[in-house]
Design a protein around this motif. Structure first.
Motif, short mmCIF file in Angstrom:
data_model
loop_
_atom_site.label_atom_id
_atom_site.label_comp_id
_atom_site.label_asym_id
_atom_site.label_seq_id
_atom_site.Cartn_x
_atom_site.Cartn_y
_atom_site.Cartn_z
N MET A 1 0.82 -1.19 0.00
CA MET A 1 0.00 0.00 0.00
C MET A 1 0.87 1.26 0.00
N LEU A 2 1.87 1.32 0.86
CA LEU A 2 2.73 2.50 0.91
C LEU A 2 3.92 2.38 -0.03
N LYS A 3 4.28 1.15 -0.40
CA LYS A 3 5.37 0.90 -1.33
C LYS A 3 6.67 1.56 -0.89
N ILE A 4 7.06 1.27 0.35
CA ILE A 4 8.33 1.77 0.88
C ILE A 4 9.07 0.61 1.52
N GLN A 5 10.36 0.75 1.65
CA GLN A 5 11.16 -0.26 2.33
C GLN A 5 12.10 0.44 3.32
N PHE A 6 12.40 -0.27 4.39
CA PHE A 6 13.24 0.26 5.45
C PHE A 6 14.59 -0.45 5.43
N LYS A 7 15.64 0.30 5.76
CA LYS A 7 16.96 -0.27 5.94
C LYS A 7 17.46 0.19 7.30
N PHE A 8 17.97 -0.77 8.08
CA PHE A 8 18.40 -0.49 9.44
C PHE A 8 19.91 -0.63 9.53
N SER A 9 20.55 0.28 10.27
CA SER A 9 21.99 0.24 10.48
C SER A 9 22.28 0.58 11.92
N LEU A 10 23.26 -0.12 12.48
CA LEU A 10 23.68 0.12 13.85
C LEU A 10 24.98 0.92 13.81
N ILE A 11 24.98 2.07 14.47
CA ILE A 11 26.16 2.93 14.51
C ILE A 11 26.74 2.85 15.92
N GLN A 12 27.97 2.28 16.00
CA GLN A 12 28.61 2.13 17.31
C GLN A 12 30.09 2.48 17.15
N ASP A 13 30.53 3.45 17.92
CA ASP A 13 31.92 3.94 17.88
C ASP A 13 32.34 4.38 16.48
N GLY A 14 31.42 5.01 15.75
CA GLY A 14 31.72 5.53 14.43
C GLY A 14 31.68 4.48 13.32
N VAL A 15 31.40 3.23 13.66
CA VAL A 15 31.33 2.15 12.67
C VAL A 15 29.87 1.84 12.39
N THR A 16 29.50 1.82 11.11
CA THR A 16 28.13 1.54 10.71
C THR A 16 28.03 0.09 10.25
N THR A 17 27.09 -0.65 10.86
CA THR A 17 26.86 -2.04 10.50
C THR A 17 25.41 -2.20 10.06
N ASN A 18 25.20 -2.77 8.87
CA ASN A 18 23.83 -3.01 8.40
C ASN A 18 23.20 -4.13 9.20
N LEU A 19 21.90 -3.97 9.50
CA LEU A 19 21.16 -4.96 10.28
C LEU A 19 19.99 -5.48 9.46
N ALA A 33 25.27 3.12 21.44
CA ALA A 33 25.05 2.92 20.00
C ALA A 33 23.80 3.66 19.58
N SER A 34 23.66 3.83 18.27
CA SER A 34 22.48 4.47 17.70
C SER A 34 21.96 3.60 16.56
N LEU A 35 20.67 3.66 16.35
CA LEU A 35 20.05 2.91 15.26
C LEU A 35 19.65 3.90 14.18
N LEU A 36 20.19 3.71 12.98
CA LEU A 36 19.88 4.56 11.84
C LEU A 36 18.83 3.85 11.01
N VAL A 37 17.66 4.49 10.83
CA VAL A 37 16.58 3.93 10.02
C VAL A 37 16.48 4.77 8.76
N SER A 38 16.66 4.13 7.60
CA SER A 38 16.56 4.81 6.31
C SER A 38 15.33 4.28 5.58
N ILE A 39 14.61 5.17 4.95
CA ILE A 39 13.40 4.78 4.23
C ILE A 39 13.58 5.09 2.75
N TYR A 40 13.31 4.08 1.93
CA TYR A 40 13.44 4.19 0.48
C TYR A 40 12.13 3.77 -0.16
N ASP A 49 15.67 9.61 6.51
CA ASP A 49 16.29 8.78 7.52
C ASP A 49 16.22 9.48 8.87
N PHE A 50 16.32 8.69 9.91
CA PHE A 50 16.35 9.24 11.27
C PHE A 50 17.17 8.31 12.16
N THR A 51 17.67 8.87 13.24
CA THR A 51 18.53 8.13 14.16
C THR A 51 17.83 8.03 15.51
#
Length: 134
Positions: A1-19, A33-40, A49-51
């Motif tokens: 219905m909304l036709k969007i997808q989310f991508k999650f990344s974990l940012i810890q000590d300046g290193v970004t890891t995809n989840l 750590a911080s969780l980066l949520v990106s919407i495409y 995106d938001f953290t």
């Protein structure tokens, strides 16, 4: 219905890891750590995106919100009591059948109409007098 997808990344000590979504659900806490949520959209175009930090989504936040909600009923009841004390009807108000208060719409329309009629009469008399003197 909304036709969007989310991508999650974990940012810890300046290193970004995809989840993946499964790895995200297995996280218990975001400490340091911080969780980066990106919407495409489905075409891969970046929308936003938001953290989120650990303080934003921790269990303490849920507990504090619950306590605030418990206290809100007390505050609302106190405010209702204060409003009841302040209401003192000074005179009866005119009400409609459904109970609404009628607006105050009275104006000086009759006076204005009478002044207009008097001015029209004076103008008519002046025009008649000017035609008779010729």
């Amino acid at each position: 219905m909304l036709k969007i997808q989310f991508k999650f990344s974990l940012i810890q000590d300046g290193v970004t890891t995809n989840l993946s979504l499964e790895a995200l659900f297995q996280l218990k806490e975001l400490t340091n750590a911080s969780l980066l949520v990106s919407i495409y959209d489905l075409n891969g175009h970046f929308l936003l995106d938001f953290t989120l930090t650990g303080e934003m989504i921790g269990s303490d936040l849920v507990k504090e919100t619950g306590n605030d909600m418990k206290q809100s009923t007390e505050v609302i009841s106190k405010m209702a009591e204060v409003k009841k004390e302040k209401k003192k009807p000074s005179k009866p108000e005119h009400k409609t059948i459904k109970g609404g208060v009628l607006p105050k719409t009275a104006g000086n329309y009759l006076f204005g109409a009478l002044c207009g009629l008097v001015l029209m009469g004076i103008a008519f008399g002046l025009i008649r007098k000017a035609r008779l003197t010729k």
